[in-house]
Design an enzyme around this catalytic site. Structure first.
Site, PDB file in Angstrom:
ATOM      1  N   LYS A 291      44.033  15.823  -2.861  1.00 52.94           N
ATOM      2  CA  LYS A 291      45.484  15.958  -2.930  1.00 52.94           C
ATOM      3  C   LYS A 291      45.866  15.646  -4.366  1.00 52.94           C
ATOM      4  O   LYS A 291      45.670  14.527  -4.847  1.00 52.94           O
ATOM      5  CB  LYS A 291      46.161  14.986  -1.962  1.00 52.94           C
ATOM      6  CG  LYS A 291      47.672  15.107  -2.005  1.00 52.94           C
ATOM      7  CD  LYS A 291      48.369  13.980  -1.270  1.00 52.94           C
ATOM      8  CE  LYS A 291      49.740  13.787  -1.873  1.00 52.94           C
ATOM      9  NZ  LYS A 291      50.426  12.609  -1.364  1.00 52.94           N
TER      10      LYS A 291
ATOM     11  N   GLY B 224      58.459   8.060  -0.857  1.00 56.95           N
ATOM     12  CA  GLY B 224      58.859   6.741  -0.364  1.00 56.95           C
ATOM     13  C   GLY B 224      60.350   6.559  -0.173  1.00 56.95           C
ATOM     14  O   GLY B 224      60.817   5.486   0.186  1.00 56.95           O
TER      15      GLY B 224
ATOM     16  N   ALA C 267      55.952  13.862   1.339  1.00 60.86           N
ATOM     17  CA  ALA C 267      56.837  12.921   0.631  1.00 60.86           C
ATOM     18  C   ALA C 267      58.291  13.055   1.056  1.00 60.86           C
ATOM     19  O   ALA C 267      58.823  14.157   1.190  1.00 60.86           O
ATOM     20  CB  ALA C 267      56.753  13.088  -0.881  1.00 60.86           C
ATOM     21  N   GLY C 268      58.909  11.903   1.265  1.00 67.38           N
ATOM     22  CA  GLY C 268      60.342  11.825   1.494  1.00 67.38           C
ATOM     23  C   GLY C 268      60.767  11.725   2.942  1.00 67.38           C
ATOM     24  O   GLY C 268      61.943  11.537   3.236  1.00 67.38           O
TER      25      GLY C 268
ATOM     26  N   ASN D 186      53.436   8.458   4.692  1.00 66.96           N
ATOM     27  CA  ASN D 186      52.771   7.164   4.579  1.00 66.96           C
ATOM     28  C   ASN D 186      53.762   6.019   4.773  1.00 66.96           C
ATOM     29  O   ASN D 186      53.743   5.328   5.784  1.00 66.96           O
ATOM     30  CB  ASN D 186      52.096   7.070   3.195  1.00 66.96           C
ATOM     31  CG  ASN D 186      51.213   5.832   3.056  1.00 66.96           C
ATOM     32  OD1 ASN D 186      51.289   4.898   3.847  1.00 66.96           O
ATOM     33  ND2 ASN D 186      50.377   5.789   2.060  1.00 66.96           N
ATOM     34  N   THR D 187      54.690   5.869   3.814  1.00 65.24           N
ATOM     35  CA  THR D 187      55.579   4.701   3.817  1.00 65.24           C
ATOM     36  C   THR D 187      56.357   4.563   5.118  1.00 65.24           C
ATOM     37  O   THR D 187      56.530   3.453   5.627  1.00 65.24           O
ATOM     38  CB  THR D 187      56.561   4.799   2.632  1.00 65.24           C
ATOM     39  OG1 THR D 187      55.829   5.160   1.473  1.00 65.24           O
ATOM     40  CG2 THR D 187      57.246   3.469   2.385  1.00 65.24           C
TER      41      THR D 187
END
Lengths: 333, 257
Positions: free
Chosen positions: B96, B157, B184-185, B206-207
């Site tokens: 990635k 994040g 992301a986001g 992830n976050t």
């Protein structure tokens, strides 16, 4: 009963105390040549189970709740009970809400109360959280004081020992941290700085929340502050990296600009021993009891682990005597 | 079934491995999410050679396919070096690719990204580029040999969810045959369901899971949302109408009165 404690970090020293206080004859053997250099030496010394709950599981709160009382009772004058202040820049106010929702034992404080608690932070933060029941100590002073106290209790210390097996002890307590032969353990690297500036005074540990670079500053004597700490999945104990140092200094500067003029008195790196669940364990293997995996909670959780290990030593001892009696009775019968 | 670089995957959720309270909770979250691909960052753990080995072996033991990432890399050179090291450490040519252009917003440096993608594709890597929703950049990335695109829907994040639905829709429309993974986001499961309903092939996050109060429960919730969104997309959703339409017949009622 003669007990050998291997390792003079916070786990070894606290269990040596629990054992000696209950009447065991204790010897502490340490590979290093003094008290310094282990993970405990680079610790922040925050006794902050409620705020740690933000990222730690419930056992950390349950086991750590009485830590300040333990340290205070054993080493009077070492513990400062002034709570923990948690602040965030206005842009990161969401972090404060998140922190509050994950923890208990705190109350909201506004700009005025922050100014009363920490006059040097007046006007710098609009909102914060105060964890009034938390405490802190200086790990190095506490370890030295505990060492001296143990010596007066008759505990023998041997520094610079090698890892050769020893005999003549009824029990051994393995408190060697990362040096223990346990392949479930992993190292979590923590980098810290000690800054010195007479231009800032803090009465309690202050955590500055940030989505990426959270920081804590723990006040110590002589205008020094422990600034910490990174959390990196690595067992490398090599020198602090430029990037980590920039992050720590940047966050310190955001907490108070006067940190920009502070002297960098020391940089330090400790490798915290951790099990996969990041929780500590007391385990028995024959005559050996191991305390390990204190992760980032050495001073907070060592007293509870020491008590558990000492309980185990003395209950096993009773079981053993009892077993001998039973054997004897059988033989007699 | 989702196919990425010739590999069929049972789950359309890709999960990051950073920032969990503990590796044990990470392992439970991976299980609960049903994910079959986890991403792992090498950059910071590289200090001291293979000093991050203990954590990496925990990642390997999760039982999911590993997609190493170049998170935090700020230059082409850094990203390429990290990718090569990842290939060695994890024995995979999947990468990635992140080349960050702005430290504050963590916005991809799309110029550096295209350059790094070209270098890595030529070197035999299966590149998963973390990019914006810009169509021209997407085309350039495909030209370098990327077979998958990973557009953001908001900054890393940020938990904002899809901030530009029009851009995401047009991206899906322009590249109908290319696997598109929203990376992301994403902040909550409804965000994941929303982009899956648009027809995106998968999401990576992830976050939102790692920093939830209960990561394991949140991982499960995201797994379900991704499935729900995908199934909704495949099942043909109703378009909104201006007029109310009753779901029960109105026979016998004076509807035109």
């Amino acid at each position: 009963m003669r007990v050998l404690v291997k390792g003079a970090g916070v786990a070894g020293l606290t269990v040596a105390f629990e054992l000696a206080a209950r009447g065991a004859t204790v010897t502490v053997a340490e590979m290093r040549h003094g008290l310094g250099g282990n993970a405990s030496w680079f610790a922040g010394g925050m006794l902050a189970p409620w705020s740690e709950r933000e990222s730690a599981e419930q056992p950390v709160l349950d086991l750590g709740r009485d830590a300040a009382d333990w340290w205070d009772a054993v080493l009077s004058g070492q513990v400062t009970r002034a709570g923990t202040l948690v602040v965030a820049a206005p842009r990161d106010a969401g972090e404060l809400d998140r922190f509050a929702s994950r923890t208990s034992g705190h109350r909201r404080v506004d700009e005025n109360e922050i100014a009363l608690l920490e006059p040097d932070l007046a006007g710098r933060f609009r909102r914060g959280l105060l964890f009034p029941d938390e405490a802190h100590l200086d790990p190095r002073q506490a370890m030295a004081a505990l060492h001296d106290k143990l010596a007066t209790m008759g505990v023998k210390f041997h520094f610079g020992c090698d890892a050769r097996p020893v005999s003549g002890f009824a029990r051994q307590i393995d408190c060697m941290g990362m040096a223990a032969a346990d392949d479930r353990l992993r190292g979590v690297r923590g980098e810290m700085l000690i800054l010195r500036t007479p231009d800032v005074s803090l009465s309690r540990p202050v955590r500055l929340l940030h989505p990426r670079f959270p920081l804590y500053a723990v006040p110590r004597t002589d205008h020094r502050f422990m600034i910490g700490a990174t959390m990196i999945e690595s067992q490398s104990a090599g020198p602090v990296t430029a990037r980590s140092m920039m992050e720590l200094l940047g966050a310190a500067h955001a907490l108070h600009p006067a940190f920009g003029e502070a002297e960098i008195v020391e940089t330090g790196v400790g490798v915290r021993p951790a099990f996969p669940d990041n929780l500590p364990r007391v385990e028995t293997d024959g005559e050996i009891i191991a305390i390990n995996g204190l992760y980032r909670h050495g001073f907070l959780l060592a007293p509870a682990m020491a008590r558990q290990a000492a309980d185990l030593v003395f209950s096993q001892d009773r079981t053993k005597e009892h077993a001998h009696e039973t054997d004897g009775q059988r033989r007699g019968a | 079934m989702l196919e990425l670089y010739g590999t069929e995957l049972s789950s359309r959720l890709l999960l990051g491995t950073a920032q969990y309270p503990s590796p044990a909770i990470l392992a439970d979250a991976v299980k609960a999410s049903g994910t079959s691909v986890v991403t792992v960052s090498l950059r910071r753990e590289m200090a001291g050679g293979r000093a991050g080995e203990q954590f990496w072996s925990l990642i390997r033991s999760l039982g999911a396919r590993i997609l190493p990432n170049t998170a935090g890399c700020l230059s082409v050179k850094e990203a390429v070096t990290t990718a090569k090291m990842a290939r060695e450490v994890f024995g995979t040519n999947w990468i990635k690719l992140e080349v960050i252009g702005n430290h504050d917003t963590l916005q991809p440096d799309v110029f550096g990204l295209v350059e790094a993608a070209r270098i890595l594709c030529e070197d035999g890597f299966a590149v998963f580029p973390y990019t914006t929703d810009d169509l021209v950049v997407a085309e350039r990335l495909l030209e370098t040999g990327c077979k998958v695109l990973m557009p953001w829907c908001a900054p890393i994040g940020s938990a904002l969810g899809p901030v530009n639905m029009t851009a995401l829709r047009s991206m899906r429309g322009y590249f109908p045959g290319v696997p598109l993974i929203v990376d992301a986001g994403l902040g909550r499961p409804s965000h994941a369901a929303t982009v899956m309903e648009l027809g995106f092939d998968a999401v990576l996050l992830n976050t939102a899971v790692a920093k939830a109060a209960y990561p394991v429960g949140m991982a499960r919730a995201f797994g379900k949302a991704v499935d729900a969104g995908r199934e909704a997309f495949s099942s043909g959703m109703l378009e909104p109408r201006e007029v109310a339409v009753p779901s029960t017949p109105m026979i016998g009622r004076a509807v035109f009165s």
